[in-house]
Design a protein around this motif. Sequence first.
Motif, PDB file in Angstrom:
ATOM      1  N   GLN A 161     -11.830  -1.527   3.950  1.00 17.95           N
ATOM      2  CA  GLN A 161     -11.287  -1.198   2.629  1.00 17.95           C
ATOM      3  C   GLN A 161      -9.796  -1.526   2.552  1.00 17.95           C
ATOM      4  O   GLN A 161      -9.316  -2.005   1.523  1.00 17.95           O
ATOM      5  CB  GLN A 161     -11.532   0.271   2.319  1.00 17.95           C
ATOM      6  N   TYR A 162      -9.071  -1.265   3.634  1.00 24.60           N
ATOM      7  CA  TYR A 162      -7.653  -1.629   3.644  1.00 24.60           C
ATOM      8  C   TYR A 162      -7.498  -3.149   3.620  1.00 24.60           C
ATOM      9  O   TYR A 162      -6.567  -3.672   2.990  1.00 24.60           O
ATOM     10  CB  TYR A 162      -6.979  -1.041   4.882  1.00 24.60           C
ATOM     11  N   ALA A 163      -8.403  -3.857   4.297  1.00 29.65           N
ATOM     12  CA  ALA A 163      -8.352  -5.322   4.283  1.00 29.65           C
ATOM     13  C   ALA A 163      -8.602  -5.854   2.872  1.00 29.65           C
ATOM     14  O   ALA A 163      -7.915  -6.775   2.413  1.00 29.65           O
ATOM     15  CB  ALA A 163      -9.391  -5.882   5.255  1.00 29.65           C
ATOM     16  N   ASN A 164      -9.553  -5.267   2.161  1.00 29.96           N
ATOM     17  CA  ASN A 164      -9.825  -5.682   0.779  1.00 29.96           C
ATOM     18  C   ASN A 164      -8.668  -5.335  -0.149  1.00 29.96           C
ATOM     19  O   ASN A 164      -8.361  -6.078  -1.082  1.00 29.96           O
ATOM     20  CB  ASN A 164     -11.108  -5.013   0.283  1.00 29.96           C
TER      21      ASN A 164
ATOM     22  N   TRP B 153      -6.603  -7.973  -2.389  1.00 30.55           N
ATOM     23  CA  TRP B 153      -6.454  -7.824  -3.844  1.00 30.55           C
ATOM     24  C   TRP B 153      -4.981  -7.937  -4.243  1.00 30.55           C
ATOM     25  O   TRP B 153      -4.636  -8.617  -5.222  1.00 30.55           O
ATOM     26  CB  TRP B 153      -7.019  -6.472  -4.266  1.00 30.55           C
ATOM     27  N   LEU B 154      -4.113  -7.285  -3.492  1.00 33.30           N
ATOM     28  CA  LEU B 154      -2.677  -7.368  -3.774  1.00 33.30           C
ATOM     29  C   LEU B 154      -2.161  -8.793  -3.591  1.00 33.30           C
ATOM     30  O   LEU B 154      -1.319  -9.266  -4.365  1.00 33.30           O
ATOM     31  CB  LEU B 154      -1.915  -6.411  -2.860  1.00 33.30           C
TER      32      LEU B 154
ATOM     33  N   ARG C 239       1.000  -9.221   5.243  1.00 37.81           N
ATOM     34  CA  ARG C 239       0.943  -8.072   4.339  1.00 37.81           C
ATOM     35  C   ARG C 239       0.088  -6.959   4.940  1.00 37.81           C
ATOM     36  O   ARG C 239       0.462  -5.783   4.901  1.00 37.81           O
ATOM     37  CB  ARG C 239       0.372  -8.496   2.991  1.00 37.81           C
ATOM     38  N   LEU C 240      -1.068  -7.327   5.510  1.00 37.27           N
ATOM     39  CA  LEU C 240      -1.971  -6.312   6.058  1.00 37.27           C
ATOM     40  C   LEU C 240      -1.349  -5.598   7.252  1.00 37.27           C
ATOM     41  O   LEU C 240      -1.491  -4.377   7.399  1.00 37.27           O
ATOM     42  CB  LEU C 240      -3.299  -6.963   6.463  1.00 37.27           C
ATOM     43  N   ARG C 241      -0.654  -6.334   8.113  1.00 41.92           N
ATOM     44  CA  ARG C 241      -0.007  -5.694   9.270  1.00 41.92           C
ATOM     45  C   ARG C 241       1.053  -4.692   8.830  1.00 41.92           C
ATOM     46  O   ARG C 241       1.172  -3.604   9.394  1.00 41.92           O
ATOM     47  CB  ARG C 241       0.619  -6.754  10.176  1.00 41.92           C
ATOM     48  N   ARG C 242       1.831  -5.061   7.829  1.00 41.95           N
ATOM     49  CA  ARG C 242       2.861  -4.150   7.334  1.00 41.95           C
ATOM     50  C   ARG C 242       2.242  -2.955   6.622  1.00 41.95           C
ATOM     51  O   ARG C 242       2.800  -1.849   6.641  1.00 41.95           O
ATOM     52  CB  ARG C 242       3.821  -4.898   6.406  1.00 41.95           C
ATOM     53  N   MET C 243       1.104  -3.157   5.989  1.00 42.11           N
ATOM     54  CA  MET C 243       0.397  -2.049   5.358  1.00 42.11           C
ATOM     55  C   MET C 243      -0.085  -1.049   6.409  1.00 42.11           C
ATOM     56  O   MET C 243       0.106   0.167   6.277  1.00 42.11           O
ATOM     57  CB  MET C 243      -0.789  -2.579   4.552  1.00 42.11           C
ATOM     58  N   VAL C 244      -0.698  -1.567   7.472  1.00 38.94           N
ATOM     59  CA  VAL C 244      -1.279  -0.697   8.492  1.00 38.94           C
ATOM     60  C   VAL C 244      -0.194  -0.015   9.314  1.00 38.94           C
ATOM     61  O   VAL C 244      -0.224   1.206   9.522  1.00 38.94           O
ATOM     62  CB  VAL C 244      -2.227  -1.502   9.407  1.00 38.94           C
ATOM     63  N   SER C 245       0.787  -0.787   9.787  1.00 41.60           N
ATOM     64  CA  SER C 245       1.802  -0.212  10.677  1.00 41.60           C
ATOM     65  C   SER C 245       2.914   0.513   9.928  1.00 41.60           C
ATOM     66  O   SER C 245       3.426   1.522  10.402  1.00 41.60           O
ATOM     67  CB  SER C 245       2.413  -1.316  11.555  1.00 41.60           C
ATOM     68  N   GLY C 246       3.275   0.017   8.746  1.00 40.44           N
ATOM     69  CA  GLY C 246       4.408   0.589   8.045  1.00 40.44           C
ATOM     70  C   GLY C 246       4.081   1.712   7.084  1.00 40.44           C
ATOM     71  O   GLY C 246       4.921   2.574   6.823  1.00 40.44           O
ATOM     72  N   GLN C 247       2.855   1.737   6.544  1.00 38.57           N
ATOM     73  CA  GLN C 247       2.488   2.755   5.557  1.00 38.57           C
ATOM     74  C   GLN C 247       1.491   3.768   6.116  1.00 38.57           C
ATOM     75  O   GLN C 247       1.697   4.965   6.021  1.00 38.57           O
ATOM     76  CB  GLN C 247       1.899   2.087   4.307  1.00 38.57           C
ATOM     77  N   HIS C 248       0.404   3.265   6.681  1.00 35.56           N
ATOM     78  CA  HIS C 248      -0.682   4.164   7.073  1.00 35.56           C
ATOM     79  C   HIS C 248      -0.604   4.593   8.535  1.00 35.56           C
ATOM     80  O   HIS C 248      -1.201   5.619   8.902  1.00 35.56           O
ATOM     81  CB  HIS C 248      -2.029   3.491   6.799  1.00 35.56           C
ATOM     82  N   HIS C 249       0.075   3.796   9.366  1.00 34.80           N
ATOM     83  CA  HIS C 249       0.308   4.107  10.788  1.00 34.80           C
ATOM     84  C   HIS C 249      -0.973   4.136  11.614  1.00 34.80           C
ATOM     85  O   HIS C 249      -0.976   3.758  12.775  1.00 34.80           O
ATOM     86  CB  HIS C 249       1.050   5.438  10.948  1.00 34.80           C
TER      87      HIS C 249
ATOM     88  N   GLY D 184       0.811  -1.203   0.000  1.00 26.46           N
ATOM     89  CA  GLY D 184       0.000   0.000   0.000  1.00 26.46           C
ATOM     90  C   GLY D 184       0.850   1.262   0.000  1.00 26.46           C
ATOM     91  O   GLY D 184       2.074   1.216   0.127  1.00 26.46           O
ATOM     92  N   VAL D 185       0.179   2.384  -0.134  1.00 27.48           N
ATOM     93  CA  VAL D 185       0.857   3.674  -0.132  1.00 27.48           C
ATOM     94  C   VAL D 185      -0.008   4.658   0.638  1.00 27.48           C
ATOM     95  O   VAL D 185      -1.233   4.638   0.517  1.00 27.48           O
ATOM     96  CB  VAL D 185       1.123   4.166  -1.583  1.00 27.48           C
ATOM     97  N   SER D 186       0.618   5.497   1.446  1.00 26.12           N
ATOM     98  CA  SER D 186      -0.148   6.439   2.252  1.00 26.12           C
ATOM     99  C   SER D 186      -0.680   7.575   1.390  1.00 26.12           C
ATOM    100  O   SER D 186      -0.138   7.887   0.329  1.00 26.12           O
ATOM    101  CB  SER D 186       0.726   7.010   3.377  1.00 26.12           C
ATOM    102  N   ALA D 187      -1.751   8.205   1.863  1.00 30.67           N
ATOM    103  CA  ALA D 187      -2.348   9.321   1.133  1.00 30.67           C
ATOM    104  C   ALA D 187      -1.384  10.506   1.068  1.00 30.67           C
ATOM    105  O   ALA D 187      -1.366  11.247   0.077  1.00 30.67           O
ATOM    106  CB  ALA D 187      -3.654   9.737   1.788  1.00 30.67           C
ATOM    107  N   VAL D 188      -0.566  10.683   2.104  1.00 33.76           N
ATOM    108  CA  VAL D 188       0.412  11.775   2.100  1.00 33.76           C
ATOM    109  C   VAL D 188       1.438  11.561   1.001  1.00 33.76           C
ATOM    110  O   VAL D 188       1.762  12.480   0.233  1.00 33.76           O
ATOM    111  CB  VAL D 188       1.106  11.879   3.477  1.00 33.76           C
TER     112      VAL D 188
END
Length: 317
Positions: A275-278, A282-283, A256-266, A102-106
Amino acid sequence: MAQHFLLSAKSRTLSIKEIYKAGEEAAYKTFCEIRWPETAGEAVCPACGHDEAYKITTRRKFKCKACHKQFSVTSGTIFASRKLDFTDLLAAIAIIVNSAKGVSAVQLSRDLDVQYKTAFVLAHKLREAMADEIDNAKIDSECEIDGAYFGGHIRPENRKEDRRDRRRLAYQNGNRRVVIVARERFGRTLTTVAKREAEGVQFARERVLTGVTINADEASHWDNLEGFYPLERINHSEAYSVNGVHTNFAESYFSRLRRMVSGQHHHVSPKYLHQYANHAAWLEDHRRESNGKLARRALHNALAAPISRDWAGYWQR
């Protein structure tokens, strides 16, 4: 040793440089070809389905020869009323599919040079379109089911005498949620968000066909599945895999989801955790496809999705 697919040239078939180098007209043509593949990019009226229309080239719009309604290539889609150029939309899709976690909105707002609000809504619209790909999908072969908790962290007080037991319900903030995944082995990944992992029993009843073998861990609430499915159990306190019984595919998704939440979106709001889970599902499902194919798949999903009820006019309430 064979080279990993993601390190090979086959995985890199699209770049941001190519999108901007090709220009706005090429990006617009790509939108038309993916929106109307049956007519090779020629406009089809979304109102009446007529395949003949006048071109209003100054505004990149069309006027149906049958019902005389005006429309564009994004009319009635999740990109309706867009203000970004087609190159920027394609670049946003490429950035999002290139990001394995994933990628953060910022970061997206900086890459596209747009406001944070624009990037935030655009990313969520694409996540909504990705979720449509598995809408009402059912699992019909051996799968795994598991759950993982996200959010609801409570920062402890500074002084030891002021700290409370954060495990007690009275001291929790109510934002903790569990993502439940039912993952078909070598197949699709279906997710839902709940307050308790035990709600995954009903989720399995709704999305897994009767007779399919389910692999689950030692949690007692999965016992309720035994009356409906052949159930294989693995006790993680003793082993992670025994004779092909495991939940490693589900754990791979949660990694993957844990790294998305903690590493990208915080931080992820429980309101939008689904939506992040979906997005992570998908990835995970398409991780062996090239980034060019992923971008076209994501764009096809976006142009097939209707106007978003949640994100159209989000910042205008």
